[in-house]
Design a protein around this motif. Structure first.
Motif, mmCIF file in Angstrom:
data_model
loop_
_atom_site.group_PDB
_atom_site.id
_atom_site.type_symbol
_atom_site.label_atom_id
_atom_site.label_comp_id
_atom_site.label_asym_id
_atom_site.label_seq_id
_atom_site.Cartn_x
_atom_site.Cartn_y
_atom_site.Cartn_z
ATOM 1 N N LEU A 1 27.265 11.728 29.642
ATOM 2 C CA LEU A 1 28.051 12.053 30.831
ATOM 3 C C LEU A 1 29.499 12.339 30.437
ATOM 4 N N GLU A 2 29.997 13.465 30.924
ATOM 5 C CA GLU A 2 31.383 13.837 30.656
ATOM 6 C C GLU A 2 32.104 14.087 31.972
ATOM 7 N N PRO A 3 33.346 13.584 32.127
ATOM 8 C CA PRO A 3 34.088 13.764 33.384
ATOM 9 C C PRO A 3 34.382 15.237 33.665
ATOM 10 N N ILE A 4 34.395 15.583 34.960
ATOM 11 C CA ILE A 4 34.769 16.924 35.400
ATOM 12 C C ILE A 4 36.181 16.847 35.967
ATOM 13 N N ASP B 1 12.007 18.225 28.714
ATOM 14 C CA ASP B 1 13.189 18.336 29.593
ATOM 15 C C ASP B 1 13.567 16.982 30.175
ATOM 16 N N ARG B 2 12.569 16.189 30.550
ATOM 17 C CA ARG B 2 12.861 14.876 31.113
ATOM 18 C C ARG B 2 13.522 13.972 30.072
ATOM 19 N N ILE B 3 13.023 14.038 28.835
ATOM 20 C CA ILE B 3 13.620 13.230 27.768
ATOM 21 C C ILE B 3 15.047 13.685 27.499
ATOM 22 N N ARG B 4 15.270 14.993 27.526
ATOM 23 C CA ARG B 4 16.638 15.517 27.359
ATOM 24 C C ARG B 4 17.555 14.964 28.442
ATOM 25 N N ASN B 5 17.044 14.941 29.680
ATOM 26 C CA ASN B 5 17.848 14.453 30.799
ATOM 27 C C ASN B 5 18.178 12.974 30.630
ATOM 28 N N GLN B 6 17.205 12.203 30.116
ATOM 29 C CA GLN B 6 17.424 10.778 29.896
ATOM 30 C C GLN B 6 18.432 10.519 28.780
ATOM 31 N N MET B 7 18.479 11.425 27.807
ATOM 32 C CA MET B 7 19.377 11.249 26.663
ATOM 33 C C MET B 7 20.720 11.943 26.854
ATOM 34 N N ALA B 8 20.913 12.556 28.008
ATOM 35 C CA ALA B 8 22.153 13.307 28.255
ATOM 36 C C ALA B 8 23.371 12.388 28.246
ATOM 37 N N ILE C 1 33.695 12.499 39.052
ATOM 38 C CA ILE C 1 32.485 13.320 38.983
ATOM 39 C C ILE C 1 32.174 13.545 37.513
ATOM 40 N N LYS C 2 30.941 13.358 37.146
ATOM 41 C CA LYS C 2 30.549 13.569 35.756
ATOM 42 C C LYS C 2 29.387 14.551 35.698
ATOM 43 N N GLU C 3 29.364 15.319 34.629
ATOM 44 C CA GLU C 3 28.262 16.235 34.423
ATOM 45 C C GLU C 3 27.469 15.803 33.201
ATOM 46 N N LYS C 4 26.200 16.168 33.222
ATOM 47 C CA LYS C 4 25.333 15.799 32.110
ATOM 48 C C LYS C 4 25.382 16.868 31.028
ATOM 49 N N ASP D 1 24.695 18.739 43.359
ATOM 50 C CA ASP D 1 23.415 18.288 42.821
ATOM 51 C C ASP D 1 23.360 18.532 41.316
ATOM 52 N N GLY D 2 22.767 17.594 40.597
ATOM 53 C CA GLY D 2 22.704 17.708 39.143
ATOM 54 C C GLY D 2 23.847 17.000 38.449
ATOM 55 N N GLU D 3 24.841 16.575 39.224
ATOM 56 C CA GLU D 3 25.981 15.848 38.659
ATOM 57 C C GLU D 3 25.887 14.371 39.035
ATOM 58 N N VAL D 4 26.761 13.561 38.442
ATOM 59 C CA VAL D 4 26.767 12.127 38.687
ATOM 60 C C VAL D 4 28.073 11.745 39.363
ATOM 61 N N ALA D 5 27.983 11.089 40.509
ATOM 62 C CA ALA D 5 29.164 10.637 41.237
ATOM 63 C C ALA D 5 29.410 9.165 40.948
ATOM 64 N N VAL D 6 30.663 8.827 40.587
ATOM 65 C CA VAL D 6 31.050 7.438 40.356
ATOM 66 C C VAL D 6 31.719 6.946 41.634
ATOM 67 N N ILE D 7 31.106 5.986 42.318
ATOM 68 C CA ILE D 7 31.550 5.621 43.663
ATOM 69 C C ILE D 7 31.628 4.114 43.875
ATOM 70 N N ASP D 8 32.457 3.742 44.899
ATOM 71 C CA ASP D 8 32.370 2.431 45.538
ATOM 72 C C ASP D 8 31.744 2.677 46.901
ATOM 73 N N PHE D 9 30.920 1.746 47.377
ATOM 74 C CA PHE D 9 30.394 1.906 48.731
ATOM 75 C C PHE D 9 30.121 0.550 49.352
#
Length: 443
Positions: free
Chosen positions: A151-154, A142-149, A243-246, A162-170
């Motif tokens: 990213l697709e925009p939502i 599962d960890r390897i799957r997560n590393q190889m995932a 916002i991107k999902e794996k 949680d579980g998604e990736v946020a593209v941000i400036d901060f």
């Protein structure tokens, strides 16, 4: 040359040496002759300078070198006759040679303590059978799957989860509203809910929708890498770009091939399981060996030479300093002085010193030795892991007189294996709380 051994303590010796005037004069004459072969003095051919002229011109160097050479010869002779192995530097207490006069001086050093080695054959010890839980293997997959995932925009108009990736400036700001250098990024991809950011910071992001801006207060933990910000509260301004999902890859032959060149998923799982088994076997064996050494230590009463104890304490302090620096912190940030830390580490250092003494004594008793090839192999392994040049690494150890420490370590390792080979080892089922030990397998 005559000498008398004074037993200052069970592990310290002072050698009182007396050298007759004849030996003193012979040593000086030999050193003068050596100088005379090479020196060039106006008015004399090379190698034909009278001894009296050589001695007069280079008296300081000659008497220093003659003293050092003579003392070194005596050290080798005395240590050989005593059949001891100094574990500390050999301290010299004396003046320089004087022609026609008796020469008296003292040598002081620590030695390995003398004690009767108890019977170490058949010591009983339990060793856990290595075991791999199928859930652990699956967790690695599962960890390897997560590393190889991928990213697709939502496109959905909502806040990230949680579980998604946020593209941000901060950007972080202090209490005066001034930007804080180093706490800023643009188009940063942050996985949410994986512990990669502070909870307060993620909360700000989870209250935003795409193209929205927001801010909130964030308090850095007391052990934050940047000591200037540790424990401080700042204002964090954030803009959410996307916002991107794996998209996790399917677990199939193609996945196994990309993950590690495996022909099938079953082959991949088998490799993960074998990696676990190998590391678990090494772990349980090491634990059993530690129990053996602990049992052996309870059978002996050992005086620890100060030099060995100091070496272990110094090494432990430096290891802790290195670990702190890797985290971006200093040893002083712990709030303890070096002396306080040394005192705290002393019991552990004493245990390590006692273990070393017992193992090296066992090695000597059994005639266990370490070859130059084994030392070379050790340095090649270290160089390969660290990326350092093998020759430079070994030269560094030689220049700092650390080769003997490597030899002792390898001797102790060999003695440990010998002790294990003579033990009565009973295999037992693994403890329940060991079934989910950390990921020792490849990832």
């Amino acid at each position: 040359m005559e000498y008398r051994v004074e037993k200052v303590s069970p592990v310290k010796r002072t050698i009182h040496v007396t050298v007759p005037a004849e030996e003193v004069d012979a040593s000086l004459s030999a050193t003068i002759a050596m100088y005379g072969r090479d020196v060039q003095i106006d008015g004399f051919r090379k190698g034909k300078v009278p001894a009296s002229v050589v001695e007069s011109r280079f008296q300081k160097q000659i008497y220093n070198e003659a003293t050092t050479e003579l003392v070194n010869v005596h050290i080798n002779e005395i240590v050989g006759e005593m059949d001891v192995n100094p574990v500390s530097r050999i301290d010299f207490d004396g003046d320089l040679l004087k022609r026609g006069e008796e020469f008296a001086y003292q040598l002081s050093f620590e030695i390995m303590p003398e004690f009767e080695m108890p019977n170490y054959e058949g010591i009983e010890v339990e060793e856990e059978e290595p075991e791999v839980n199928p859930d652990e293997v699956q967790a690695v997959i599962d960890r390897i799957r997560n590393q190889m995932a991928e990213l697709e925009p939502i496109s959905e108009d909502r806040a990230p989860q949680d579980g998604e990736v946020a593209v941000i400036d901060f950007q972080a700001f202090d209490e005066k509203g001034e930007p804080i250098e180093g706490i800023k990024a643009e188009n940063f991809e942050l996985p949410l809910g994986e512990g990669q950011a502070l909870v307060d910071f993620e909360s700000i992001i989870k209250n935003l929708k795409t193209d929205q801006e927001g801010e909130g207060e964030v308090t850095f933990p007391d052990d934050f890498l940047n000591e200037e910000l540790a424990g401080k509260k700042v204002t964090m301004k954030v803009k959410l770009h996307a916002i991107k999902e794996k998209k996790l890859p399917e677990v199939n032959a193609d996945f196994a091939q990309k993950a590690g060149g495996f022909e099938s998923v079953d082959q991949m799982k088998e490799a993960v399981e074998q990696s676990y088994l190998q590391s678990r076997t090494q772990l349980t064996r090491s634990q059993a060996q530690k129990q053996l050494i602990d049992k052996l230590l309870k059978m002996v009463d050992i005086d620890i030479p100060e030099a060995i104890l100091e070496r272990h304490m110094n090494s432990m302090v430096e290891d802790q300093r290195h670990r702190m620096e890797q985290r971006g912190k200093s040893l002083e940030s712990t709030g303890k002085t070096v002396e306080e830390l040394r005192e705290e580490l002393k019991p552990q250092a004493e245990e390590l010193a006692r273990s070393e003494i017992v193992l090296l004594t066992l090695a000597k008793k059994e005639g266990i030795e370490v070859s130059e090839q084994e030392i070379d192999f050790y340095f090649r392994q270290i160089a390969a892991r660290s990326g350092e040049d093998y020759n430079q690494l070994k030269q560094l150890y030689m220049e700092n007189n650390l080769i003997w420490a490597v030899r002792d370590k390898l001797l102790a390792d060999k003695a440990t294996e010998f002790l294990y080979s003579k033990a009565a080892v009973t295999k037992v089922p693994p403890q329940k709380d060991d079934a989910t030990k950390g990921d020792e397998a490849v990832s």
